[in-house]
Motif scaffolding. Sequence first.
Motif, PDB file in Angstrom:
ATOM      1  N   ARG A   3       0.848  -1.187   0.000  1.00 46.69           N
ATOM      2  CA  ARG A   3       0.000   0.000   0.000  1.00 46.69           C
ATOM      3  C   ARG A   3       0.884   1.236   0.000  1.00 46.69           C
ATOM      4  N   LEU A   4       0.583   2.179  -0.847  1.00 46.89           N
ATOM      5  CA  LEU A   4       1.341   3.411  -0.960  1.00 46.89           C
ATOM      6  C   LEU A   4       0.464   4.565  -0.511  1.00 46.89           C
ATOM      7  N   ARG A   5       0.892   5.293   0.489  1.00 46.47           N
ATOM      8  CA  ARG A   5       0.137   6.446   0.954  1.00 46.47           C
ATOM      9  C   ARG A   5       0.862   7.716   0.521  1.00 46.47           C
ATOM     10  N   GLN A   6       0.120   8.683   0.079  1.00 46.15           N
ATOM     11  CA  GLN A   6       0.691   9.927  -0.377  1.00 46.15           C
ATOM     12  C   GLN A   6       0.114  11.080   0.418  1.00 46.15           C
ATOM     13  N   LYS A   7       0.992  11.993   0.840  1.00 48.28           N
ATOM     14  CA  LYS A   7       0.536  13.172   1.559  1.00 48.28           C
ATOM     15  C   LYS A   7      -0.197  14.101   0.608  1.00 48.28           C
ATOM     16  N   PRO A   8      -0.970  15.047   1.166  1.00 51.12           N
ATOM     17  CA  PRO A   8      -1.633  16.024   0.299  1.00 51.12           C
ATOM     18  C   PRO A   8      -0.621  16.770  -0.552  1.00 51.12           C
ATOM     19  N   VAL A   9      -0.940  16.980  -1.800  1.00 46.90           N
ATOM     20  CA  VAL A   9      -0.068  17.692  -2.718  1.00 46.90           C
ATOM     21  C   VAL A   9      -0.614  19.091  -2.922  1.00 46.90           C
ATOM     22  N   ASN A  10       0.202  20.086  -2.594  1.00 42.94           N
ATOM     23  CA  ASN A  10      -0.214  21.482  -2.721  1.00 42.94           C
ATOM     24  C   ASN A  10      -1.540  21.757  -2.001  1.00 42.94           C
ATOM     25  N   GLY A  11      -1.692  21.082  -0.864  1.00 40.64           N
ATOM     26  CA  GLY A  11      -2.878  21.322  -0.062  1.00 40.64           C
ATOM     27  C   GLY A  11      -4.091  20.512  -0.459  1.00 40.64           C
ATOM     28  N   ALA A  12      -4.030  19.832  -1.608  1.00 37.23           N
ATOM     29  CA  ALA A  12      -5.184  19.056  -2.078  1.00 37.23           C
ATOM     30  C   ALA A  12      -5.018  17.598  -1.674  1.00 37.23           C
ATOM     31  N   PRO A  13      -6.043  16.987  -1.106  1.00 40.55           N
ATOM     32  CA  PRO A  13      -5.924  15.574  -0.710  1.00 40.55           C
ATOM     33  C   PRO A  13      -5.793  14.682  -1.933  1.00 40.55           C
ATOM     34  N   VAL A  14      -4.960  13.678  -1.806  1.00 38.74           N
ATOM     35  CA  VAL A  14      -4.742  12.730  -2.894  1.00 38.74           C
ATOM     36  C   VAL A  14      -5.269  11.378  -2.458  1.00 38.74           C
ATOM     37  N   GLU A  15      -6.045  10.760  -3.295  1.00 42.59           N
ATOM     38  CA  GLU A  15      -6.644   9.472  -2.966  1.00 42.59           C
ATOM     39  C   GLU A  15      -5.565   8.418  -2.799  1.00 42.59           C
ATOM     40  N   GLU A  16      -5.701   7.610  -1.772  1.00 38.98           N
ATOM     41  CA  GLU A  16      -4.755   6.533  -1.536  1.00 38.98           C
ATOM     42  C   GLU A  16      -4.876   5.494  -2.639  1.00 38.98           C
ATOM     43  N   LYS A  17      -3.714   4.986  -3.070  1.00 37.35           N
ATOM     44  CA  LYS A  17      -3.712   3.990  -4.136  1.00 37.35           C
ATOM     45  C   LYS A  17      -3.176   2.677  -3.591  1.00 37.35           C
ATOM     46  N   GLU A  18      -3.685   1.606  -4.097  1.00 37.51           N
ATOM     47  CA  GLU A  18      -3.224   0.289  -3.701  1.00 37.51           C
ATOM     48  C   GLU A  18      -2.823  -0.498  -4.925  1.00 37.51           C
ATOM     49  N   LYS A  19      -1.767  -1.302  -4.735  1.00 40.63           N
ATOM     50  CA  LYS A  19      -1.362  -2.212  -5.786  1.00 40.63           C
ATOM     51  C   LYS A  19      -1.284  -3.592  -5.164  1.00 40.63           C
ATOM     52  N   THR A  20      -1.933  -4.536  -5.775  1.00 37.66           N
ATOM     53  CA  THR A  20      -1.907  -5.883  -5.243  1.00 37.66           C
ATOM     54  C   THR A  20      -1.073  -6.769  -6.139  1.00 37.66           C
ATOM     55  N   PRO A 204      20.239  15.442  -3.925  1.00 38.63           N
ATOM     56  CA  PRO A 204      20.373  16.752  -4.559  1.00 38.63           C
ATOM     57  C   PRO A 204      19.013  17.354  -4.898  1.00 38.63           C
ATOM     58  N   HIS A 205      19.056  18.528  -5.505  1.00 38.38           N
ATOM     59  CA  HIS A 205      17.852  19.328  -5.745  1.00 38.38           C
ATOM     60  C   HIS A 205      16.753  18.565  -6.473  1.00 38.38           C
ATOM     61  N   TRP A 206      17.092  17.913  -7.598  1.00 42.53           N
ATOM     62  CA  TRP A 206      16.048  17.311  -8.419  1.00 42.53           C
ATOM     63  C   TRP A 206      15.352  16.150  -7.711  1.00 42.53           C
ATOM     64  N   ALA A 207      16.084  15.409  -6.917  1.00 32.11           N
ATOM     65  CA  ALA A 207      15.438  14.329  -6.166  1.00 32.11           C
ATOM     66  C   ALA A 207      14.456  14.906  -5.154  1.00 32.11           C
ATOM     67  N   LYS A 208      14.858  15.969  -4.446  1.00 35.52           N
ATOM     68  CA  LYS A 208      13.966  16.591  -3.471  1.00 35.52           C
ATOM     69  C   LYS A 208      12.747  17.194  -4.162  1.00 35.52           C
ATOM     70  N   PHE A 209      12.962  17.756  -5.339  1.00 32.42           N
ATOM     71  CA  PHE A 209      11.837  18.325  -6.086  1.00 32.42           C
ATOM     72  C   PHE A 209      10.797  17.257  -6.387  1.00 32.42           C
ATOM     73  N   TRP A 210      11.234  16.117  -6.940  1.00 28.17           N
ATOM     74  CA  TRP A 210      10.276  15.068  -7.306  1.00 28.17           C
ATOM     75  C   TRP A 210       9.626  14.448  -6.070  1.00 28.17           C
ATOM     76  N   LEU A 211      10.385  14.318  -4.980  1.00 27.07           N
ATOM     77  CA  LEU A 211       9.797  13.780  -3.758  1.00 27.07           C
ATOM     78  C   LEU A 211       8.766  14.747  -3.179  1.00 27.07           C
ATOM     79  N   ALA A 212       9.000  16.042  -3.353  1.00 25.19           N
ATOM     80  CA  ALA A 212       8.016  17.026  -2.902  1.00 25.19           C
ATOM     81  C   ALA A 212       6.771  16.988  -3.778  1.00 25.19           C
ATOM     82  N   VAL A 213       6.957  16.833  -5.083  1.00 28.06           N
ATOM     83  CA  VAL A 213       5.810  16.688  -5.987  1.00 28.06           C
ATOM     84  C   VAL A 213       4.977  15.470  -5.578  1.00 28.06           C
ATOM     85  N   LEU A 214       5.664  14.416  -5.222  1.00 34.01           N
ATOM     86  CA  LEU A 214       4.976  13.183  -4.829  1.00 34.01           C
ATOM     87  C   LEU A 214       4.288  13.325  -3.477  1.00 34.01           C
ATOM     88  N   GLY A 215       4.756  14.268  -2.672  1.00 38.70           N
ATOM     89  CA  GLY A 215       4.181  14.452  -1.349  1.00 38.70           C
ATOM     90  C   GLY A 215       4.926  13.730  -0.253  1.00 38.70           C
TER      91      GLY A 215
END
Length: 230
Positions: A3-20, A204-215
Amino acid sequence: MARLRQKPVNGAPVEEKEKTSTGSAEESADQRTDPQRWRMLDERGRHTWHYLQSEEQAKAWPQSTADKWYLGLPTGLPTLPQAATPLASAQNAISYFSHLQLPPGNWGCEYGGPLFLLPGLVITWYVTNTPIPDHISIEIRRYLFARQNPVDGGWGLHIEGESSVFGTGMNYVLLRLLGASEEDKRVVKARGMLHKLGGAVNAPHWAKFWLAVLGCMEWEAVNPVPPELW
């Protein structure tokens, strides 16, 4: 089930996704597609791979010699005579590569090596709720596991690079987004290597950027880049 949980992105809630997944963690990760179902479409030099879903589609669009060659399948081309002179060697090369020439007159070119491009693409798919076809996720997982450092379990900036926070962190996240189990031994090894390297905070910067986009990381951790520098 992973199960992958994602924090809200830019203040908007993101639906939890599951992969089985079925079977063991390794069995799921070691899935592969049928190489005889892949076709490369060349549109005036723009190359895209397509996976055919049925026998009818495969019959209607036969694999080309170039398709087979790029996929590592037998091409059925005749064995060329041993060259005894430079001219004969050049003639062999012309004869062979003429069979790999694509309809527009060009040749395909693999853009392999960098290990920092796929994570951004998949993260973009994920946060925009873009469906990721099974055949795509299966082959991305296979590619990354094949390029994993067999000693320390990490990834570098490119396939020949030493394991780094950037490569290991981003590709670990990528594998998890694509359904690789956290219990897969290779994923466990990669996670251990990331911890040894100090964790994503040292990325580095780009990794933090994508991780922030992901939440997965706060935007405050991303170093700002003044537009004047560009």
